[in-house]
Design a protein around this motif. Structure first.
Motif, mmCIF file in Angstrom:
data_model
loop_
_atom_site.group_PDB
_atom_site.id
_atom_site.type_symbol
_atom_site.label_atom_id
_atom_site.label_comp_id
_atom_site.label_asym_id
_atom_site.label_seq_id
_atom_site.Cartn_x
_atom_site.Cartn_y
_atom_site.Cartn_z
ATOM 1 N N ASP A 80 0.827 -1.215 0.000
ATOM 2 C CA ASP A 80 0.000 0.000 0.000
ATOM 3 C C ASP A 80 0.858 1.261 0.000
ATOM 4 N N ASP A 81 2.006 1.233 0.672
ATOM 5 C CA ASP A 81 2.903 2.389 0.655
ATOM 6 C C ASP A 81 3.419 2.670 -0.761
ATOM 7 N N ILE A 82 3.714 1.623 -1.503
ATOM 8 C CA ILE A 82 4.142 1.811 -2.899
ATOM 9 C C ILE A 82 2.977 2.352 -3.716
ATOM 10 N N ARG A 83 1.791 1.832 -3.481
ATOM 11 C CA ARG A 83 0.593 2.318 -4.188
ATOM 12 C C ARG A 83 0.375 3.813 -3.934
ATOM 13 N N LYS A 84 0.621 4.268 -2.697
ATOM 14 C CA LYS A 84 0.456 5.685 -2.365
ATOM 15 C C LYS A 84 1.420 6.543 -3.166
ATOM 16 N N THR A 85 2.646 6.090 -3.313
ATOM 17 C CA THR A 85 3.620 6.830 -4.123
ATOM 18 C C THR A 85 3.138 6.927 -5.562
ATOM 19 N N VAL A 86 2.656 5.816 -6.098
ATOM 20 C CA VAL A 86 2.209 5.779 -7.488
ATOM 21 C C VAL A 86 0.920 6.583 -7.681
ATOM 22 N N ALA A 87 0.109 6.726 -6.641
ATOM 23 C CA ALA A 87 -1.095 7.563 -6.752
ATOM 24 C C ALA A 87 -0.709 9.023 -6.972
ATOM 25 N N VAL A 88 0.335 9.475 -6.303
ATOM 26 C CA VAL A 88 0.783 10.865 -6.442
ATOM 27 C C VAL A 88 1.567 11.053 -7.739
#
Length: 126
Positions: free
Chosen positions: A47-55
């Motif tokens: 999920d932390d990687i997903r958050k980076t990719v969301a931004v």
């Protein structure tokens, strides 16, 4: 695992990150992983990687340097992307960003079990 096997695994892990292959990324992470001294679940890690990719939807990690001594792998990454959402007080203005990331991973059974890392996120504010 020997040094060659660890590096091969890490290169495959980075490819999964760059391809947004969430299932494969999860497969490279132990069910419980220590991240900068904090115990995290596999899901929290992904999920932390997903958050980076969301931004930064086009965020890419490029391996620049490696130092290894099994079970540890130290890496220098050059990261790039385009800011699409608010990050560190800067609006999603579609500006290109780049930074350098340094991390140490402990690998066991072909999975990340520990990560100590930092990125020069101040550069992502520019």
């Amino acid at each position: 695992m020997n040094d060659d096997a660890i590096l091969e695994m890490y290169i495959a892990y980075l490819a999964a990150c760059n391809d947004r292959d969430w299932g494969s990324i999860a497969g490279f992470v132990h069910s419980s992983v220590l991240v900068n001294g904090v115990q995290r679940t596999r899901k929290q890690y992904v999920d932390d990687i997903r958050k980076t990719v969301a931004v930064f939807p086009d965020y890419a990690w490029e391996l620049r340097h490696v130092v290894q001594q099994a079970p540890w792998l130290a890496v220098h990454l050059h990261d790039t992307g385009t800011r699409h959402q608010m990050f560190l007080g800067v609006p999603g203005d579609l500006s290109p960003v780049e930074t350098h990331e340094f991390a140490m991973y402990r690998i066991a059974d072909r999975r990340i079990t520990e990560l100590w890392g930092t990125a020069d996120n101040a550069r992502l504010r520019l």
